[in-house]
Scaffold this motif. Structure first.
Motif, PDB file in Angstrom:
ATOM      1  N   ARG A   1      -6.571   4.441   7.214  1.00  0.00           N
ATOM      2  CA  ARG A   1      -5.328   3.990   7.905  1.00  0.00           C
ATOM      3  C   ARG A   1      -5.452   3.419   9.410  1.00  0.00           C
ATOM      4  N   SER A   2      -6.157   4.096   9.873  1.00  0.00           N
ATOM      5  CA  SER A   2      -6.366   3.692  11.262  1.00  0.00           C
ATOM      6  C   SER A   2      -7.407   2.596  11.607  1.00  0.00           C
TER       7      SER A   2
ATOM      8  N   PRO B   1       0.753  -1.275  -0.173  1.00  0.00           N
ATOM      9  CA  PRO B   1      -0.107   0.007  -0.035  1.00  0.00           C
ATOM     10  C   PRO B   1       0.824   1.306  -0.057  1.00  0.00           C
ATOM     11  N   ALA B   2       0.200   2.354  -0.323  1.00  0.00           N
ATOM     12  CA  ALA B   2       0.702   3.598  -0.309  1.00  0.00           C
ATOM     13  C   ALA B   2       0.021   4.225   0.630  1.00  0.00           C
TER      14      ALA B   2
ATOM     15  N   ALA C   1       3.128  -0.364  -6.556  1.00  0.00           N
ATOM     16  CA  ALA C   1       2.382   0.410  -5.389  1.00  0.00           C
ATOM     17  C   ALA C   1       1.837   1.520  -6.206  1.00  0.00           C
ATOM     18  N   PRO C   2       0.654   2.039  -5.484  1.00  0.00           N
ATOM     19  CA  PRO C   2       0.159   3.332  -5.842  1.00  0.00           C
ATOM     20  C   PRO C   2       1.197   4.323  -5.477  1.00  0.00           C
ATOM     21  N   VAL C   3       1.107   5.769  -6.160  1.00  0.00           N
ATOM     22  CA  VAL C   3       1.889   6.772  -5.752  1.00  0.00           C
ATOM     23  C   VAL C   3       1.063   7.868  -5.560  1.00  0.00           C
ATOM     24  N   ILE C   4       1.191   8.394  -4.354  1.00  0.00           N
ATOM     25  CA  ILE C   4       0.697   9.580  -3.923  1.00  0.00           C
ATOM     26  C   ILE C   4       1.351  10.939  -4.385  1.00  0.00           C
TER      27      ILE C   4
ATOM     28  N   ASN D   1      -3.820  10.442   6.390  1.00  0.00           N
ATOM     29  CA  ASN D   1      -5.234   9.790   6.518  1.00  0.00           C
ATOM     30  C   ASN D   1      -5.416   8.481   6.241  1.00  0.00           C
ATOM     31  N   ASN D   2      -4.991   8.252   4.816  1.00  0.00           N
ATOM     32  CA  ASN D   2      -5.498   6.964   4.298  1.00  0.00           C
ATOM     33  C   ASN D   2      -4.391   6.042   3.765  1.00  0.00           C
TER      34      ASN D   2
END
Length: 558
Positions: free
Chosen positions: A387-388, A367-368, A411-414, A372-373
């Motif tokens: 993410r919590s 995951p990225a 993975a995703p890239v934020i 928050n996420n």
């Protein structure tokens, strides 16, 4: 340019092994190891018993590649360690074939108390300047004539010996004192950070680049240990071997090395697990995190990054999946996993499980994570997760869908606010193959760029850089609409891209299956290249790592 020649080693050494063979130091005489001299007590000649090769064990040779650089007339001694895979009592014969006088000196062999052997070989001082590569065939035999091969024998050990005309010849390695590269953070996980941007905020001068060292994986009987992409922190780099499940319990481990000189610091074997696998590690806040095992014997491990002491071992569900390195942020470790696929979260200090979110059974992703996420990309869809708590907040599917496709590993890239990039690659050139920009706020795709994209893109400053194997170009896409601002194509003799993209303030690094390149972000010209290929990482000490399946090259960048 060095001429490439074939250099073949040839040795015949009788090796005392197991309980009766340790604790003495001897050198070869007439091609045979002279062990401890014992006056035997006469006994009746026994009836010969057939020898079953499986009764014997072969040797693991470290390093897995015989590799050295030296100047003509000043050969360096080549050092190998032979270690029994399974201890046994008896005599084995290690035979390495040779046809010329390149290595005329008999090897020096030290028999250690644990049955392992230190083998020293000195090349001839008269070898001409050239780059010698090839394979040494190693036979481990039950008799002097090598009529009976032992289990796992023969196997091959590659060699790479660069004999230079002078100390300044091309291809030499320069160590020098390590120093921090201002602005460069630790390379903690896949693509460097929790956002997986692949971006390191430094400006580099290609004229300062120089090879530092080359390290090769150990040879396990019958195969060479395939190594994972690495992570780097505080002057140490970490990687795993045994990335895929097999019936052997050996070869699945995590390693720590000194990035100054590639000296091993510690290792942890996962041979005690019922089903052994070892995935790439992450490193954060003085701990190394790694998922290892399969089926009901799967765990998230944490080790002290300096000493290798195990901190925790937490149960996690799994089938036989392969992962990318865990992603660590804000005191939590995130990884894919689960019997039917999903995302696990663990407390980074205690190792307690925080949550598991079911997502689907896919390999080789991570995951990225932002403030928050957490984001998971597979099958042309991006899932947004709290993410919590692990609660699913949204699932954004690319138009036309790609559900059921096998995703590209990564993975995703934020990127900037509310923008996440992902690559969908079903493995073929199909309408579903694309680089995708996801709008998180609107829960839709912003744009889609068709192409067979390899590896993970990198992002910085409103531009996403991706490697397209369909056009065979590095492409710089504008964040606003996905248009290609500029592109670069490798030379015609290259075949395909195999790396992720690594980005600095002024350069883009990418690797084909033959060469690693640095491309200037302004002129779009190649400003540096090196004839090694693999995944890329950049450390806080300014070392570029090129990691192939079976070896690592370190490049000084300042």
């Amino acid at each position: 340019m060095h001429q490439k020649r074939t250099l073949v080693l040839g040795l015949a050494v009788a090796l005392l092994a197991g309980c009766g063979g340790g604790g003495s130091t001897s050198s070869t005489t007439g091609g045979l190891l002279a062990g401890p001299q014992v006056t035997p007590t006469p006994t009746p000649t026994p009836t010969p018993t057939p020898v079953t090769p499986a009764q014997f064990a072969t040797y693991t040779l470290t390093p897995g590649t015989i590799s050295e650089v030296y100047v003509v007339g000043s050969p360096k001694t080549l050092s190998l360690k032979a270690k029994q895979t399974v201890p046994f009592t008896g005599v084995a014969y290690l035979v390495m074939n040779n046809d010329v006088a390149a290595l005329p000196n008999a090897p020096s062999v030290t028999v250690n108390a644990d049955g392992s052997l230190d083998i020293l070989i000195t090349p001839s001082a008269t070898i001409a300047a050239a780059h010698y590569t090839g394979n040494v065939t190693v036979n481990v035999c039950a008799d002097t004539k090598c009529v009976t091969q032992l289990a796992g024998s023969p196997f091959k050990v590659p060699y790479d010996i660069d004999v230079q005309a002078s100390a300044s010849s091309s291809g030499g390695f320069t160590t020098g004192k390590l120093s921090a590269l201002v602005g460069a953070p630790d390379w903690e996980t896949f693509q460097g950070n929790a956002a997986h941007t692949g971006f390191v905020p430094v400006t580099l001068t290609p004229a300062n680049f120089s090879p530092r060292w080359k390290w090769n994986a150990s040879t396990i009987p019958g195969l060479t240990s395939k190594i994972s992409p690495l992570t780097v922190s505080a002057g140490r780099f970490y990687f795993a071997t045994g990335l895929e499940w097999n019936n052997n319990q050996y070869g699945h481990a995590v390693f720590a090395f000194n990035e100054d000189n590639a000296a091993q610091i510690w290792t942890h074997e996962f041979s005690d697990l019922t089903y052994t696998m070892a995935n790439p590690p992450a490193v954060s806040n003085g701990k190394v995190y790694i998922a290892a095992g399969a089926q009901f014997s799967s765990y998230m491990f944490a080790f002290d990054a300096v000493s290798g002491k195990q901190i925790f071992r937490s149960v996690m569900a799994d089938q036989y999946a392969s992962y990318q390195a865990p992603t660590v942020l804000g005191g939590t470790v995130y990884t894919n996993g689960g019997v039917n696929g999903g995302m696990n979260a663990f407390d980074a200090t205690a190792g307690t499980a925080t949550f598991f979110t079911l997502l689907g059974n896919h390999d080789r992703w991570t995951p990225a994570v932002d403030a928050n996420n957490a984001y998971a990309m597979m099958d042309g869809r991006l899932t947004v997760i709290n993410r919590s708590t692990g609660a699913k907040l949204a699932t954004i599917v690319m138009p036309g869908g790609a559900i059921g496709a096998v995703p590209t590993a990564g993975a995703p890239v934020i990127a900037s606010a509310n923008t996440v990039y992902g690559i969908n690659n079903p493995g073929l050139d199909t309408p579903a193959s694309a680089l995708i920009s996801f709008d998180i706020a609107a829960q839709t795709t912003r744009w889609i760029a068709p192409g067979v994209y390899m590896g993970n893109p990198a992002y910085q400053g409103g531009v996403v850089y991706a490697l397209n194997n369909k056009s065979f170009k590095l492409e710089a896409h504008a964040e606003s609409d996905g248009s290609v601002a500029w592109s670069w194509a490798p030379p015609a003799d290259q075949h395909k891209f195999i790396s992720d993209v690594l980005l600095t303030n002024n350069l883009v690094f990418a690797s084909t299956d033959m060469t690693t390149y640095a491309i200037d972000r302004v002129t779009h010209a190649v400003v540096w290249s090196y004839p090694a290929a693999g995944t890329l990482a950049l450390s806080a000490n300014g070392i570029l790592y090129i990691t192939a399946d079976f070896g690592i090259v370190a490049i000084n960048l300042h």
